[in-house]
Design a protein around this motif. Structure first.
Motif, short mmCIF file in Angstrom:
data_model
loop_
_atom_site.label_atom_id
_atom_site.label_comp_id
_atom_site.label_asym_id
_atom_site.label_seq_id
_atom_site.Cartn_x
_atom_site.Cartn_y
_atom_site.Cartn_z
N THR A 88 -35.77 -40.01 -40.15
CA THR A 88 -34.87 -41.12 -40.47
C THR A 88 -34.04 -40.89 -41.73
O THR A 88 -32.93 -41.42 -41.85
CB THR A 88 -35.69 -42.42 -40.61
OG1 THR A 88 -34.80 -43.55 -40.57
CG2 THR A 88 -36.46 -42.47 -41.92
N TRP A 92 -31.55 -37.98 -38.85
CA TRP A 92 -30.79 -39.09 -38.28
C TRP A 92 -30.24 -40.04 -39.34
O TRP A 92 -29.89 -41.17 -39.02
CB TRP A 92 -31.68 -39.87 -37.31
CG TRP A 92 -32.02 -39.10 -36.07
CD1 TRP A 92 -31.24 -38.20 -35.42
CD2 TRP A 92 -33.24 -39.18 -35.31
NE1 TRP A 92 -31.89 -37.71 -34.31
CE2 TRP A 92 -33.12 -38.29 -34.22
CE3 TRP A 92 -34.41 -39.92 -35.44
CZ2 TRP A 92 -34.13 -38.13 -33.28
CZ3 TRP A 92 -35.41 -39.76 -34.51
CH2 TRP A 92 -35.27 -38.87 -33.43
N MET A 97 -25.07 -38.29 -39.83
CA MET A 97 -24.28 -38.63 -38.65
C MET A 97 -22.78 -38.65 -38.97
O MET A 97 -21.95 -38.15 -38.20
CB MET A 97 -24.72 -39.99 -38.10
CG MET A 97 -26.13 -40.01 -37.54
SD MET A 97 -26.21 -39.12 -35.96
CE MET A 97 -27.90 -39.48 -35.47
N HIS A 161 -28.81 -47.85 -39.68
CA HIS A 161 -29.19 -46.58 -39.05
C HIS A 161 -28.98 -46.64 -37.54
O HIS A 161 -28.42 -45.71 -36.94
CB HIS A 161 -30.67 -46.27 -39.34
CG HIS A 161 -30.90 -45.64 -40.67
ND1 HIS A 161 -30.74 -46.31 -41.86
CD2 HIS A 161 -31.32 -44.38 -41.00
CE1 HIS A 161 -31.04 -45.51 -42.87
NE2 HIS A 161 -31.38 -44.33 -42.38
N THR A 164 -25.18 -46.84 -36.71
CA THR A 164 -24.50 -45.56 -36.96
C THR A 164 -24.89 -44.52 -35.91
O THR A 164 -24.05 -43.73 -35.46
CB THR A 164 -24.85 -45.04 -38.36
OG1 THR A 164 -24.48 -46.02 -39.33
CG2 THR A 164 -24.11 -43.74 -38.66
N ALA A 165 -26.16 -44.51 -35.51
CA ALA A 165 -26.59 -43.57 -34.48
C ALA A 165 -25.88 -43.85 -33.16
O ALA A 165 -25.42 -42.92 -32.47
CB ALA A 165 -28.10 -43.65 -34.30
N SER A 168 -22.03 -42.88 -33.70
CA SER A 168 -21.81 -41.45 -33.91
C SER A 168 -22.16 -40.63 -32.68
O SER A 168 -21.42 -39.72 -32.29
CB SER A 168 -22.64 -40.97 -35.11
OG SER A 168 -22.27 -41.65 -36.29
N CYS A 169 -23.29 -40.95 -32.05
CA CYS A 169 -23.67 -40.21 -30.84
C CYS A 169 -22.67 -40.44 -29.72
O CYS A 169 -22.35 -39.52 -28.95
CB CYS A 169 -25.08 -40.61 -30.40
SG CYS A 169 -26.39 -40.00 -31.46
N SER A 195 -31.78 -39.58 -29.65
CA SER A 195 -31.43 -39.83 -31.05
C SER A 195 -31.30 -41.33 -31.31
O SER A 195 -31.83 -41.85 -32.31
CB SER A 195 -30.13 -39.13 -31.41
OG SER A 195 -30.26 -37.73 -31.30
N VAL A 196 -30.62 -42.03 -30.43
CA VAL A 196 -30.42 -43.47 -30.63
C VAL A 196 -31.76 -44.21 -30.59
O VAL A 196 -32.05 -45.05 -31.46
CB VAL A 196 -29.44 -44.02 -29.58
CG1 VAL A 196 -29.38 -45.54 -29.65
CG2 VAL A 196 -28.05 -43.43 -29.80
N VAL A 199 -34.06 -43.16 -33.67
CA VAL A 199 -33.70 -43.81 -34.94
C VAL A 199 -34.27 -45.22 -34.99
O VAL A 199 -34.87 -45.63 -35.99
CB VAL A 199 -32.17 -43.86 -35.10
CG1 VAL A 199 -31.77 -44.78 -36.24
CG2 VAL A 199 -31.62 -42.47 -35.36
N TRP A 218 -27.79 -51.61 -32.25
CA TRP A 218 -27.34 -50.96 -31.01
C TRP A 218 -26.23 -51.76 -30.33
O TRP A 218 -25.22 -51.19 -29.91
CB TRP A 218 -28.52 -50.81 -30.04
CG TRP A 218 -29.52 -49.80 -30.46
CD1 TRP A 218 -29.35 -48.75 -31.31
CD2 TRP A 218 -30.90 -49.74 -30.03
NE1 TRP A 218 -30.52 -48.03 -31.43
CE2 TRP A 218 -31.48 -48.62 -30.67
CE3 TRP A 218 -31.68 -50.52 -29.19
CZ2 TRP A 218 -32.83 -48.26 -30.47
CZ3 TRP A 218 -33.01 -50.17 -28.99
CH2 TRP A 218 -33.57 -49.05 -29.63
#
Length: 285
Positions: A88, A92, A97, A161, A164-165, A168-169, A195-196, A199, A218
């Motif tokens: 974390t 990630w 990211m 976090h 952003t995941a 960015s992903c 990854s999503v 995190v 999310w």
């Protein structure tokens, strides 16, 4: 009152229909679809926000019970905490990211893919700003657990976090997917999903976020990606390109490679149409 002759009425009707099917009408349709789709995707986030603000009892119990159960597991296994902390805070981390997205933007600019570079930069920036503003407005406190195994500054909802995941992903996946052979494309999808989800799990397992914070991150990230992607598709359509699906990525032309001595097609050039053969060319043949 004198009536218009039938020929005049038909001419007026044709003019009206031509106006309704012109470029302005197509742009209006795309704009309406963009607003509608973004609104639909925004509804789940708004619902989550209302439930968090109202402290809906079932959601409150889910947050509390999950946090306490994962906190007990973390206290019993310090090695697991170190692994989660590395994932974390390093692998990630939002800074990591964003560096990846920034490197992608630079690479796109070097390839003169201005449209894709603009979309990637705007999406990442909009996600960061919207997440910060939402945190500042909601001002939800982070979990307070006995003997905490990790600490994080700032407010809790939505998880920065997790958001952003998601953003960015999605950016990395939708830009780079055309460069991956079709048979291998499930792999980047799996990496992005892992990854999503990973995190989100690390943030809750370390006791620095509630489950609803992660879900909110999310959902808000999905709103940002949906809105900017639909605008990108409208921009692409106005440039004369065909519509694409998620399986192809945003700009399939990015995968065009050099063949023989022919110059590589620019990814943002509209498709060329076959023209007439001039009379001089025919004579030379």
């Amino acid at each position: 009152m004198a009536q218009r002759p039938p020929r005049s009425r038909r001419r007026t009707a044709r003019s009206f229909l031509a106006g309704c099917s012109g470029p302005d009408a197509a742009f209006g349709t795309r704009l309406l679809l963009t607003v509608t789709a973004t609104t639909v995707v925004t509804v789940p986030f708004v619902l989550a926000l209302v439930l968090v603000e109202s402290r809906w009892p079932p959601l409150y119990r889910l947050d509390r019970d999950t946090a306490e159960r994962l906190h007990r597991a973390a206290l019993e296994d310090p090695g697991r905490v170190r692994v989660l902390g590395f994932l974390t805070d390093v692998l990630w981390d939002p800074v990591t990211m964003r560096i990846l997205v920034a490197a992608l933007v630079v690479w796109l600019l070097r390839r003169r893919a201005w449209r894709l570079a603009t979309w990637a930069a705007v999406t990442a920036t909009a996600g960061a700003l919207l997440g910060f503003l939402t945190k500042s407005v909601v001002e939800r406190a982070r979990p307070h657990l006995p003997d905490p195994v990790a600490h994080a500054p700032g407010f809790s909802f939505p998880s920065g976090h997790a958001m952003t995941a998601m953003v960015s992903c999605a950016v990395l996946l939708l830009v780079l997917l055309p460069l991956v052979p079709p048979a291998w494309r499930p792999l980047p999808w799996a990496l992005a999903v892992t990854s999503v989800l990973g995190v989100g799990y690390t943030r809750v397992a370390l006791g620095v976020h509630w489950v609803s914070d992660v879900v909110g991150g999310w959902l808000l990230g999905l709103v940002v990606v949906t809105a900017t992607t639909l605008v990108f598709e409208a921009w692409r359509a106005d440039s004369g390109h065909r519509r694409t699906g998620l399986a192809e990525g945003l700009e399939p032309e990015l995968s065009v490679t050099r063949r023989g001595n022919r110059p590589r097609a620019h990814p943002e050039d509209p498709p060329r149409r076959a023209g007439r053969v001039s009379r001089g060319d025919g004579n030379r043949r």
